[in-house]
Design an enzyme around this catalytic site. Sequence first.
Site: not given
Length: 543
Positions: A333, A364
């Site tokens: 990521n 998240h």
Amino acid sequence: MEILRFLISYERLNDQQVRVSFVTCQVVALLLSVVFRYVLRPGRVGVTARHVFAVVVGMYMAYFCHRWQVIHFFIQSTVCYIIILASKPSNMHRYVFLFSMSYLTLCHIYRLYNNFGVYTLDFTGPLMIMTQKVTSLTCALHDGLYRDDSKLSPDQRKQAVRRIPSPLEYYSYMFYFVGVLAGPLTYYCDFTAWMEGTNLKPLIRVDEHGNEIVVIKEPSALGVVVRKAAVAACFGLTMLYLGPLFPARGNVDDLLLAAPLLTRFGYLHASIIIARTKYYFAWSLADAISNAAGLGFNGYDECGNPRWDLISNLNIVKIEFSTSLKMLIDNWNIQTSLWLKRVCYDRAPSQPILMVYILSAMWHGFYPGYYFTFLGGALLTPAFRKMRSHLRHRFQSTARLRRLYDVMTWMSTHFFLNYHVLPFVLLDWEPTVKFYSSLYFSIHILVLLVVILVPHRKQPRTQDNVTENSLRARMNGKVTNNTERNGMKTNNNMVENGVESHRVQNGMFAGRQVRERITNGMKGSRTEYNGLMFAPNSAQQMS
């Protein structure tokens, strides 16, 4: 008629339909990317036409996948644009950050309430990417419109935006079809360069007689796109056929909990590897789509080959064969890590590492499993550092010992990582506690004891390390001749390279047959090129 009704229906899709719609849109986006680059190319059509095409197609794709929930994309982006227009550059980034993260938080809570303990491919995924876009844009506007250039870092100076985007430019950036569903995050300066066609730079050499030779007029992404699309297809098939055989929740099945430890850990690793394939599939396909559209070009390597990794989100080989936690994190990521650095770490008034952890957790979502993983990672990092400081130097005397150390660190990295990442996949509190309690939290306790009891050993600064660090610093342009071009430090120092010496600039070696200077699209001594330029008398091979 049924197909038309489905295409324009406003009814919310179930999870399976969203997945099918997502893959369909991404495949269509891959085809449209080729059209966008070669039919709607700059010079053939205006920039406005490219913006209109990108935003219209992107908005429909967002609607096709998420139906009425696409309204959340419009609410967040529109309110943020109003804030940009109404607030002063000195504070706009704070206001936009506060609103966008608050809105994303509310949407995460909504998802948690409606789909607790179950992973669904819903609208919060694209909304997370949009949050990254709008916060990075306002930080760049703050740097470009308010802050003094002399106080900006080279990276901030390069990314600074000097004017507020028009409504068309803004919504095109938020909704462009290439990255509206799965990213990857593209920063506004890179986005505008792509839209205007200035990102695809030619490779130009100037020979000893002063003649300019165009080696590559426009870099091709065909081979890279085919490779990344093939990788995505392979992982997609793996996810489709092997995923049902190794579900993550199988780790808390009573039958498996009663099995021997070797069997349990074998299943754990298999299930986590399979769980990673959905990210490999989505990010590899998104990268292929971007490259096919001409987005993601990152200059040329030292051999003159085009690089298409500007916005790549992962490096699969380095992830699967990582020998340290840092190496794995650095290649997973990637754009989100860069966003956390640019938006939070570089701007936090105090405790930047803590602020990054908090922002990453809120971004998240709020499933309990996420926080088990984040807290476990916070313990693993110092534990790995301490063990490395005590063990690594003992395995450096021979090549065989170094290979043995690499194997040991590879196995330990993935063992501890998969153990701590399982809650991220399980999401819920109950199965996470059930799995860990069946092992009496033994791995957690072991890591905690290492952090508390093992003293940190400062590694001796050997001459080899000094030489290596000095060379790396010079290759990265950290040793300078007080010259700065386009926000990047240049390096005109001499370094030894084997038998022959070469002058190195910006971390790249000059060629053997011609005297070359590598400028990566920056201004040369006489002429500015939109490409990798080799100019005379700047990098001379020495005997």
